[in-house]
Design an enzyme around this catalytic site. Structure first.
Site, mmCIF file in Angstrom:
data_model
loop_
_atom_site.group_PDB
_atom_site.id
_atom_site.type_symbol
_atom_site.label_atom_id
_atom_site.label_comp_id
_atom_site.label_asym_id
_atom_site.label_seq_id
_atom_site.Cartn_x
_atom_site.Cartn_y
_atom_site.Cartn_z
ATOM 1 N N GLU A 9 0.584 -1.187 -0.007
ATOM 2 C CA GLU A 9 0.091 0.039 0.068
ATOM 3 C C GLU A 9 0.817 1.291 0.052
ATOM 4 O O GLU A 9 0.457 2.271 -0.475
ATOM 5 C CB GLU A 9 -0.735 -0.029 1.108
ATOM 6 C CG GLU A 9 -0.365 -0.061 2.595
ATOM 7 C CD GLU A 9 -1.457 -0.202 3.783
ATOM 8 O OE1 GLU A 9 -1.535 0.826 4.219
ATOM 9 O OE2 GLU A 9 -1.732 -1.187 4.014
ATOM 10 N N ASP A 95 -0.857 -3.976 5.026
ATOM 11 C CA ASP A 95 -0.802 -3.954 6.270
ATOM 12 C C ASP A 95 -1.645 -4.939 7.106
ATOM 13 O O ASP A 95 -3.038 -4.968 6.354
ATOM 14 C CB ASP A 95 -0.939 -2.663 6.906
ATOM 15 C CG ASP A 95 0.045 -1.550 6.848
ATOM 16 O OD1 ASP A 95 1.202 -2.216 6.417
ATOM 17 O OD2 ASP A 95 -0.016 -0.354 7.011
ATOM 18 N N TYR A 318 5.546 -3.866 13.153
ATOM 19 C CA TYR A 318 4.368 -2.710 12.925
ATOM 20 C C TYR A 318 4.191 -2.026 14.084
ATOM 21 O O TYR A 318 4.295 -2.602 15.220
ATOM 22 C CB TYR A 318 3.431 -3.595 12.554
ATOM 23 C CG TYR A 318 2.265 -2.804 12.088
ATOM 24 C CD1 TYR A 318 2.170 -2.284 10.917
ATOM 25 C CD2 TYR A 318 0.797 -2.912 12.615
ATOM 26 C CE1 TYR A 318 1.106 -1.481 10.154
ATOM 27 C CE2 TYR A 318 -0.162 -2.103 12.010
ATOM 28 C CZ TYR A 318 0.057 -1.618 10.711
ATOM 29 O OH TYR A 318 -1.270 -0.892 10.076
#
Length: 898
Positions: A9, A95, A318
């Site tokens: 993304e 994600d 993350y």
């Protein structure tokens, strides 16, 4: 032979992942979302009308969302579709959260993939994590997508149903949301606690003691066998809550000070006790934001932006997580680093494990350095500067992660009590204590974020000391602190409202209009009206903490449901009915009542929320006889007192005496007035608009001009008044010209400013002249300029190979002229896209805003006119600044003065 296609993304991930996968894969970015709900009525597909759908985006029968590909995404979708049609395999590597799952789902739909794409997820961008994901692909998680979809639809529902009612408070820029409401309520209720708080007085007494030629400080702890009270021994109403404590009066404090000064004292007790310091917990999103704020001074938005870059570079895991769990890989990497860089005593026999809170979803592990072997801060210095934000935040994450796996710090806390005999107050006990760390443990890695050792004097029991001096300090209890951005985020997490991915956006959405500042969140008057006059009486559910948490839980339950689509529909049906019932209950309300706030004391005044200018509301005081007094837009309700009102009242009445007619206009017979502005400043006004009365044509018609802050309105002459009309934004004072540029000066709401403007051009002619013919052709052929051509007439510029450079430049200038008639024909969506292609920045007041939020007239004006502003030192400079001065301000030369 075609290659597998991997779609991420973010463009910044492409380079990192391409290096890992090598030339056997094509890695491309979707650049975020490629489908969305219609942004406005024009975006709704032609086969639907506003009557057919709810909230401009949803089919009413089954709450099915209508998705469209925005104009600025169509080119990306087209390019990805072409690659996808040729690829043997497609991997969607967005994600691993709801947002990422939605992007993956929309990619599948928009690219019209014939076969199910392979969904790959990784918590860190490292070779092992990425390759493991590619070798073990999954399917798109429909439950996660439906949970996202329900959340998005609910937010749209609230926005369309409740926000129009909120605008009864006074402006088009006022809105509320599912999570914003509870956040504002927390801030408002904290302010109300502060207003109601009763301050209490108490005393602390400190002494300077001398023993064995050693001087040290000690404080009074007990008198008459009672410990002295502290601020925690009073309630919010100022009542004493601890009868076992001693509450000193001023007279008693003074008497004790007199008795202690010069007195002999005896060391009565020396105690030593073992103390241990526990290692820090690994970081989650909220604790990272808090730690970065405390140690680095970063606001949450900045912290998350830096963390995003570190994640995309493959340096950390993350960064949106509510878990403090470390994987076995992370624990092993931490323990390896400890064993290689510290003693055996710094490494515990077994790893330290940390449990998550009951509200945690724990979809991701804690935020930590990525990989099976961590990149040390010293290694990071090879690619990042030590003073860079990225290095500072990585260093914090690295040290906290490793320290969490180290042993406890060990120390000895020594407490010394010193006794003074006295018939009235005795025994009076002085005390001092401090900790000496005997083994650093985890502190040897993160000393800077914990307290330091405090060395105490080497005293012996029963030893006598002299009290050389004693002083008392009058103290007062303080109301609870206002929330900071980080403490509000922590409170929302504690209440189970919002999720790690949304906290920063919550803060951003409420600041400016409702809340002032990011560090100490102070509610504006408008926020008090929103919560107390609007939400609590009519929409209380949507600011109720338990209800907000239950909505979050319901949205999470959709994710885990056996039938996510059915669960989504049931949830939205129930939510819609609840909102509809509340809308019916609201009915039609009087905006005059909604926008009034009672003062917390008897007064003839109420506080009005005021008009909104540049996303900032300007409140004012309204007396029962309609007398008005302007207030500072940043003022909080607790700062409005009787004394403050009397002071403002006197100034306002004196100022109103200065309103007058200066003269009649020399161009028409309209009067020129001196008027008092809503916020206390004066201005000059040409004529008065009256309903049904047509004003005569005049060059000064409807103009206003400034009166400087340091001048007396009584002394302004008719001639000076006319000159001031040339200092308004609509009619600035022209100072000079240079080439295409016109230089002017004016006075705006934030002071005097200089302005240079010209007709906007797509290319800088001087820059083009420095390029070769081939370079010019290559530049003009770029996608950006082809897209601009589409908006300026649709034709692509074709230049003959035989054309000279001058001919090419003339063709470019003519082809890319921003023609006013053509620009005005464009739709707002096309104007927004063109503005973005031209890299135009938009502001509302002092605040930057999206091009989508600009009006059509503003878009047209900004596209046609290139304008640059510079602040002047003061307002007066606007009337006196010369050509040379304005030249120096903008760094320009060779002015052709007017």
């Amino acid at each position: 032979m075609s290659k597998p296609l991997v779609i991420v993304e973010s463009p910044t991930k492409v380079k990192t992942i391409s290096k890992i996968l090598g030339s056997d894969y094509i890695v491309k970015s979707s650049v975020g979302h490629i489908r969305d709900l219609p942004r406005n009525a024009k975006s709704i597909p032609a086969n639907y009308t506003n009557k057919d759908i709810l909230w401009g985006a949803v089919k009413p029968n089954n709450f099915e969302n209508i998705y469209v590909i925005p104009e600025d995404r169509k080119k990306i979708v087209s390019e990805l579709k072409k690659l996808a049609d040729e690829a043997p395999e497609i991997y969607l590597a967005t994600d691993d959260d709801r947002e990422g799952e939605a992007i993956a789902y929309h990619l599948k739909e928009a690219l019209e993939l014939k076969e199910e794409p392979k969904r790959i997820k990784f918590n860190e961008i490292t070779p092992s994590a990425v390759l493991n994901a590619v070798n073990n692909p999954e399917k798109i998680d429909i439950g996660k997508f439906k949970s996202y979809e329900a959340r998005r639809t609910l937010d749209r529902m609230i926005g369309y149903e409740i926000s129009p009612k909120v605008r009864d408070l006074g402006g088009a820029f006022i809105s509320t949301g599912r999570v914003q409401g509870p956040a504002i309520r927390l801030i408002v209720e904290r302010e109300e606690e502060r207003i109601k708080f009763v301050t209490s007085q108490y005393f602390e007494i400190s002494t300077t003691c001398i023993g064995k030629d050693l001087q040290f400080e000690a404080s009074l702890k007990k008198v008459q066998n009672k410990r002295l009270c502290s601020s925690s021994d009073f309630d919010k109403d100022g009542n004493k809550t601890s009868p076992e404590k001693k509450y000193l009066t001023q007279d008693e404090a003074d008497e004790i000070v007199a008795k202690l000064t010069g007195a002999k004292a005896r060391i009565s007790t020396i105690k030593e006790s073992a103390r241990s310091g526990k290692p820090p917990k690994p970081l989650k999103t909220t604790s990272l934001q808090t730690s970065a704020r405390s140690n680095l001074g970063f606001q949450p938005r900045k912290t998350m932006g830096i963390a995003q870059r570190l994640y995309q570079e493959g340096l950390i895991t993350y960064m949106r997580t509510d878990s403090i769990r470390l994987s076995e890989v992370a624990i092993k990497a931490s323990r390896n680093f400890i064993s290689e860089n510290f003693s055996d005593n710094h490494l515990p026999e077994k790893p330290n494990y940390f449990g998550d809170s009951k509200n945690a979803q724990a979809a991701h592990e804690a935020i930590r350095p990525s990989g099976e072997t961590f990149t040390s801060p010293s290694e990071l210095l090879l690619t990042h500067k030590e003073d860079s934000d990225e290095f500072k935040l990585y260093n914090l994450i690295f040290n906290t992660t490793v320290a969490s796996q180290m042993t406890d710090a060990k120390g000895i806390t020594k407490t010394i009590e010193i006794e003074v005999d006295d018939e009235k107050f005795g025994p009076m006990i002085l005390g001092l204590s401090g900790t000496t760390w005997t083994f650093g443990g985890y502190r040897d890695l993160i000393k800077s974020v914990t307290e330091k050792s405090q060395e105490l004097p080497n005293l012996v029991k029963d030893e006598l000391v002299d009290i050389a001096n004693s002083i008392s300090e009058e103290k007062f209890t303080n109301p609870p602190n206002r929330y900071s951005s980080t403490s509000l985020i922590n409170k929302l997490e504690e209440l189970g409202i919002g999720r790690p991915s949304t906290y920063v956006s919550i803060i951003e959405s409420i600041t400016s209009v409702f809340i002032n500042s990011e560090s100490s969140l102070k509610p504006r008057i408008l926020a008090m009206a929103l919560i107390n006059n609007f939400m609590k009486p009519y929409f209380n559910q949507y600011i109720d903490y338990e209800f907000s948490k239950s909505m979050e839980d319901s949205l999470d339950e959709i994710l885990e449901s056996d039938d996510p689509q059915k669960s989504k529909i049931e949830f939205l049906k129930k939510s819609h009915k609840t909102i509809a019932d509340n809308i019916d209950k609201y009915g039609v309300q009087d905006p005059l009542v909604l926008t009034s706030i009672k003062l917390p004391f008897e007064s003839r005044y109420v506080v009005k929320t005021g008009r909104i200018v540049g996303k900032v509301p300007y409140p004012y005081l309204l007396r029962d006889d309609d007398f008005k007094v302007g207030l500072n837009p940043d003022i909080a309700l607790e700062e409005v007192s009787t004394e403050y009102i009397h002071e403002l009242e006197g100034k306002q009445e004196a100022s109103l005496m200065k309103e007058r007619v200066v003269s009649e206009c020399s161009e028409c017979d309209a009067s020129i007035f001196i008027k008092l502005g809503p916020n206390g400043g004066f201005y000059i006004q040409h004529g008065i608009k009256e309903k049904g009365v047509r004003q005569k044509k005049c060059i000064y018609k409807n103009l206003i001009g400034p009166i400087f802050e340091d001048e007396n309105p009584d002394c302004l002459s008719p001639e000076e008044s006319i000159v001031r009309f040339s200092l308004s934004a609509k009619n600035p004072r022209k100072v000079a010209t240079q080439g295409d540029w016109t230089y002017s000066s004016a006075v705006g709401p934030y002071g005097g400013y200089a302005m240079k403007q010209r007709l906007r051009t797509v290319f800088d002619l001087e820059e083009l002249k420095n390029l070769s013919k081939d370079e010019i052709r290559e530049l003009v052929g770029e996608t950006k300029y082809r897209n601009i051509s589409n908006f300026l007439g649709g034709e692509i510029l074709k230049m003959p190979k035989s054309a000279s450079k001058d001919t090419m430049l003339n063709m470019i200038i003519e082809h890319f002229t921003l023609d006013e008639k053509q620009i005005k024909k464009l739709s707002k969506d096309h104007l927004v896209q063109l503005a973005k292609l031209l890299d135009i920045v938009f502001y509302r007041g002092r605040f930057r805003m999206k091009a989508e939020d600009a009006t059509k007239d503003n878009l047209i004006n900004k596209i046609l006119i290139e304008k640059k502003n510079k602040a002047l030192e003061n307002q007066r400079m606007a009337i006196s600044v010369t050509g040379d001065q304005i030249l120096s301000l903008f760094g320009d030369t060779n002015l052709d003065h007017e």
